[in-house]
Design an enzyme around this catalytic site. Structure first.
Site, PDB file in Angstrom:
ATOM      1  N   LYS A   7      75.444  32.358 118.940  1.00 30.17           N
ATOM      2  CA  LYS A   7      76.013  33.696 118.812  1.00 30.17           C
ATOM      3  C   LYS A   7      76.275  34.305 120.184  1.00 30.17           C
ATOM      4  O   LYS A   7      77.231  35.063 120.356  1.00 30.17           O
ATOM      5  CB  LYS A   7      75.116  34.601 117.972  1.00 30.17           C
ATOM      6  CG  LYS A   7      73.796  35.014 118.585  1.00 30.17           C
ATOM      7  CD  LYS A   7      72.989  35.848 117.603  1.00 30.17           C
ATOM      8  CE  LYS A   7      71.701  36.362 118.220  1.00 30.17           C
ATOM      9  NZ  LYS A   7      71.919  37.439 119.193  1.00 30.17           N
ATOM     10  N   ASP A  35      64.277  34.064 124.485  1.00 31.66           N
ATOM     11  CA  ASP A  35      64.423  33.779 123.063  1.00 31.66           C
ATOM     12  C   ASP A  35      63.627  32.553 122.631  1.00 31.66           C
ATOM     13  O   ASP A  35      63.501  32.289 121.431  1.00 31.66           O
ATOM     14  CB  ASP A  35      65.901  33.600 122.700  1.00 31.66           C
ATOM     15  CG  ASP A  35      66.661  34.918 122.723  1.00 31.66           C
ATOM     16  OD1 ASP A  35      66.015  35.979 122.641  1.00 31.66           O
ATOM     17  OD2 ASP A  35      67.910  34.889 122.829  1.00 31.66           O
TER      18      ASP A  35
END
Length: 415
Positions: free
Chosen positions: A20, A297
């Site tokens: 993304k 992340d």
């Protein structure tokens, strides 16, 4: 939606979720390009949809055709209202690019996004002569840009820097980064995509120079994402199974793809070959010390594996996790403790000890990676794990629960 998970053993292959972060940058760069752009492999996620809405607010027409998306710039009036949901990347890059519109652009988001930092970016735009109404979402912005030099903090989020870099393609800009830059890999990603569009970025120490240039992308493909694929990899380690993730770019050894080597250091069999990443969970895992300053992340992925490792895992350099969809320093630790894990955190670290885990009740705090982390732990734990608000994974990967089922995770979804 509620998802109930029981102890499982996974095996098989799964296609990597598309990045993304990559898709958002491609979509928004297409909105300021010189010609139509075709993007293949746009992920099926809420954040990608938010980027498409932002591109339309910037004056583009978005056309979905089969497995690809066409972005046609300068097809409509730039301006209006756009809600970007919970996407911090779309919000911050979009806030910067909205400064190119002479008509006001009002950017809003959900409650989680309204709490996330943006004030410093808005102040930097004001210093460039941009009209800014508000100090947090919803915020209204209109151009023109009147300056070409700006200073911005780098220690809260790298997205401030990426947004200003993209703005600089139209106006020309010199960006001086104040303080230590976190999540550097995402600034490098922005630079790479800009350079692949035919423009250039020069860096020298804490200064980034972007010359005025109209990008030309043409046709581009969104690659697989290592941080999201990491949850599939982690399942093999928590359940003692084997997973192959397909469709990934060759790891460069830094940023999110450093996970391939990190898992090897923990004692797993973690091998990349010809676009396929195979991870096997046989053998003993061991705790490690790892610095994730440039790849935050990965923290929920490693936090899902650490309870199944012998000894202690120290995840360092994660101060900026406090400014994600949730305060991940807190929500990771709280979720781990619900599974019986000995976990704690400080200003810049997470500490997780090897523990005997059990099923847990977890409510997703509007943070997709917390739900994903909890599913990985639940699949490796005795007893039943129940995850409320499980649809929160749609932010980055609407196929997540389907993929887990295909890999052999015993789960029940209740709407």
């Amino acid at each position: 939606m509620i998802v109930k998970i029981s102890k499982s053993v996974v095996s098989g292959s799964v296609e990597a979720p598309r990045s993304k972060s990559w898709a958002i940058r491609l979509i928004l760069l297409s909105a300021i390009s010189s010609e139509e752009t075709v993007i293949r492999g746009v992920p099926d996620s809420d954040d990608a949809e938010a980027a498409l809405r932002m591109a339309e607010a910037l004056g583009s027409m978005v056309i979905k055709q089969g497995d690809y998306i066409r972005v046609v710039p300068n097809s409509r009036q730039c301006g209006g209202y756009v809600n970007v949901g919970g996407s911090g990347t779309v919000m911050r890059l979009g806030v910067a690019l909205a400064a190119l519109c002479r008509n006001p652009v009002t950017i809003d988001g959900d409650e989680t996004l309204r709490r996330r930092p943006v004030r410093e970016l808005l102040e930097s735009l004001r210093s460039l002569g941009v009209n800014v109404l508000g100090n947090s979402l919803p915020v209204t912005i209109s151009g023109p840009v009147k300056g070409d030099y700006v200073e911005i903090r780098g220690d809260l989020t790298s997205q401030y820097v990426s947004g200003l870099m993209m703005l600089g393609l139209v106006s020309g800009i010199t960006v001086r980064i104040i303080g230590e830059l976190v999540s550097r890999q995402y600034v490098e990603l922005t630079r790479r995509i800009i350079e692949e569009s035919g423009c250039s970025v020069r860096t020298s120490g804490d200064v980034i120079v972007v010359n005025q240039c109209t990008p030309r992308i043409g046709v581009s493909n969104v690659p697989g994402d290592y941080a999201l694929s990491g949850f599939y990899a982690a399942l093999s380690l928590t359940t003692g199974g084997s997973v192959t993730v397909t469709g990934l770019p060759r790891p460069l050894g830094y940023g999110d793809d450093s996970l391939v080597n990190i898992l090897s250091k923990m004692g797993a069999r973690s091998v990349f070959s010809n676009g396929n990443w195979t991870i096997e969970g046989e053998g003993t895992l061991r705790g490690i010390v790892v610095d994730l300053k440039d790849s935050p992340d990965l923290a929920p992925v490693l936090a899902s594996i650490a309870p199944f490792a012998v000894g202690e895992t120290m995840i360092m350099g994660v101060r900026h996790l406090a400014f994600k969809e949730s305060n991940r320093l807190a929500t990771i630790s709280e979720s781990l403790r619900a599974f019986g894990v000995n976990a704690s955190y400080g200003e810049d670290f997470l500490r997780v000890s090897g523990s005997v885990t059990h099923g847990a009740l977890v409510t997703c705090p509007s943070d997709h990676r917390i739900a994903m982390m909890s599913s990985v732990i639940g699949a490796g734990s005795d007893g039943e794990t129940i995850i409320h608000n499980a649809e929160c994974v749609n932010k980055s990967n609407r196929l997540f629960w389907r993929d887990l089922g295909r890999l052999g995770v015993r789960l029940i979804m209740v709407n």
